[in-house]
Each structure stands twice: as structure tokens, then as C-alpha cells.
Write an enzyme that holds these catalytic residues in place. Sequence first.
Site, PDB file in Angstrom:
ATOM      1  N   GLU A 115       5.328  11.991  46.770  1.00  0.00           N
ATOM      2  CA  GLU A 115       6.582  11.785  46.046  1.00  0.00           C
ATOM      3  C   GLU A 115       6.773  10.306  45.710  1.00  0.00           C
ATOM      4  O   GLU A 115       7.256   9.970  44.625  1.00  0.00           O
ATOM      5  CB  GLU A 115       7.760  12.315  46.859  1.00  0.00           C
ATOM      6  CG  GLU A 115       7.751  13.834  46.947  1.00  0.00           C
ATOM      7  CD  GLU A 115       8.821  14.368  47.870  1.00  0.00           C
ATOM      8  OE1 GLU A 115       9.825  14.890  47.346  1.00  0.00           O
ATOM      9  OE2 GLU A 115       8.664  14.259  49.110  1.00  0.00           O
ATOM     10  N   GLU A 135       4.369  20.090  53.159  1.00  0.00           N
ATOM     11  CA  GLU A 135       5.527  20.372  54.011  1.00  0.00           C
ATOM     12  C   GLU A 135       6.001  21.812  53.900  1.00  0.00           C
ATOM     13  O   GLU A 135       6.708  22.297  54.783  1.00  0.00           O
ATOM     14  CB  GLU A 135       6.681  19.391  53.741  1.00  0.00           C
ATOM     15  CG  GLU A 135       7.185  19.350  52.327  1.00  0.00           C
ATOM     16  CD  GLU A 135       6.497  18.295  51.473  1.00  0.00           C
ATOM     17  OE1 GLU A 135       7.212  17.621  50.706  1.00  0.00           O
ATOM     18  OE2 GLU A 135       5.285  18.156  51.537  1.00  0.00           O
TER      19      GLU A 135
END
Length: 148
Positions: A115, A135
Site C-alpha cells: 500500500e 492480510e
Amino acid sequence: MEGFAYIRITREDRVAILTIDRPRANSLSRQALMELDAAFAQVAADPQVKVIIITGGGGLFSAGADIAEISEFMGYADAKAMAEQGQAVLNRIESASKPVIAAINGRFALGGGNELAMACHLRVAEEGVRLGQPEIRLGLIPGWGGTQ
């Protein structure tokens, strides 16, 4: 203010290089995020700096959020605070008026590290680097803007 524990700032001509240097795997704890934010603000405000590069130390970009730290959260408020902190830092990087380049080195940029790379204006990766959002295997969604 260059006395950071996890972020190194180097300058080459008009290029500022922010290196995440946090064993193990350059994971982004709350402290590392705070330091990244402060270091980024410092170089972004410097009129001599025309380009900002973000990379990882020790031959690795970033494994993302510090899962060990997350496992110690006491509930919703801790998780929300971490998500908001990460989003704020990455939003600042994404909206910077100077070009920001992610120099993705090592084996991977995962989770929050991916990210972070996505928040940069340009991404350059070594051959063979893996990018991803693992995740989801922990029952989490990308919390710092990776779904937008």
C-alpha cells in the site's frame, strides 16, 4: 529532525531518499509510521528537494504493518487508530506536490508495504519482487487504502 530510529534520510543532489530500516522485514509499527510521516514532511518541505524516493533497508522494501503489534491491540479503538494513522501517512505521500518514487527492493512488498508503494506516484521494482495483500489470510482487509 533527523534522529529517527527506523527511517534514514539521505540526500543526493536534489533527491531525498527515505529508507525504512526496521528489523524484522521493515514492518511498519505505529512508531515507524510516525517517523515516516515526520521524515516525509521534512523532505517535502525542503525547497532544495525536487524528488523523494522511498525504499527499504537491508535489501527488503517492507512487509507492511507490524502484525506482532497488531496482535497486542486491546480492541476496536486500537485497530481504528492504526488504520487512521496509516491512511493519513499514505494520503500525505499520495497527495505530495513533489514526485515520490517507490524503489521496491528485495523479495517482496506486502500488505501495508504494498500500500505504501501504491501511494507513491511511480513504482520501480527489482525483478522477481512479489507484491500482494496477504492480510486477507488473517481475516483483515487492506486498511491503508489498498482497496481504493
